[in-house]
Write an enzyme that holds these catalytic residues in place. Sequence first.
Site: not given
Length: 410
Positions: A192, A350, A380
């Site tokens: 991320s 996501d 995610h």
Amino acid sequence: MRSKAVLLFLVLGAFTAYYVYSPIPDDIEERWKLMLTDCFFRSLSHLADFSELLGLKDYMGVMMFITFVERVVPVSDERVQVAEELFSGVEVLMYQPRQERGAGEMRRAIIYLHGGGWCLGSSRMGPYDLLARQLVTELNAVVVSVEYRLAPAHHFPVQFEDVYHVVKHFLQVDILDSYKVDPERVAVSGDSAGGNLAAAVAQQLQLDPEQHVKLKVQALIYPVLQALDLNTPSYQQNQHMPILPRTLMVRFWSQYFTSDKSLFWSMMANDHNSPESAALLKFVNWSAFLPESYRQAYNYSAPPIAANETPKGSNGPVRSMIDPRASPLLVPDAVLRPLPKAYVLTCEYDVLRDDGMMYAMRLRQAGVDVTHEHYSDGFHGALMFNIWPTDFEIARRMANNYILWLKENL
């Protein structure tokens, strides 16, 4: 009286079911577990909004509860030695194998950067501790887990600079030798926001004429890579998906750059671009860099260009968002060509899916060796859901495939 109690029970039950239930696609495994997990995150987010509204504590201050509740004290065990160190003034956790596998054998090394939208997270969280131990034991590797400073107390480029200083420090020949690391087998990786930092570090190292030890690979796990277009197909398709709804991702972006709340609303409307960023929109043109099947029914239109003046000074939010250290997708092909071999993991459900897909395509077109692993049932943050009670089967699959790729390529 009894009938009223029954009615109240039914009403409360219906309200609870309505609150807990969220429309999760059928092809996601363990849907009810994800619903319950998402219910916790949404509840905390609502509490954070309410707290900020009342002036009790800011939003991210409340959301840090996630970091605290998963915090562990990383300790050595029979297979892994753990130590806290300072690299160029930045805290790191050093994970090393306790047992030597062969006399004189040099080890791999992975510099790992945690996620959390630059505002949350810690290398001391249980899921990151567990992943680091897996990397050590399965790869006979040294893992450098970086505890960079967080927003909103520290805005961009502090996070990047912390990480970059750590990487530069670790890549000194004498430092690598002290940890028995092969200088030709070092990776940078992250998930991320950590994937964002890993991509940016890999780019900036290639541009540094004083850097002699090079990274062998970069491994980016559902990375966030650009702040110019927050209305890509994946942002639209997954705007209400767990664990990262569009509103939260936009909040992360805005607080990474500034404490001025007006930027959040501008980014929510996707009208935050300026004449200064207009020339870079070509690098996030998803009609050119996304496979047709992922564009679905969405028609491309470039984000509007605001007429307002760009804030003065290099630290203004507009200048920050077009800085490649914040948005690695914005660099020209000439910067991409010399980059090390890449692993890019993306998830179907996501908001950041298209960032990773566009970067994988651009890297490949620039001649970089890229492995793009897409999880059609992924969401995610899935890799970090590896500890009970939020232990998902997909987390094990992701970790196994990620480690296998490192074993074969690092």
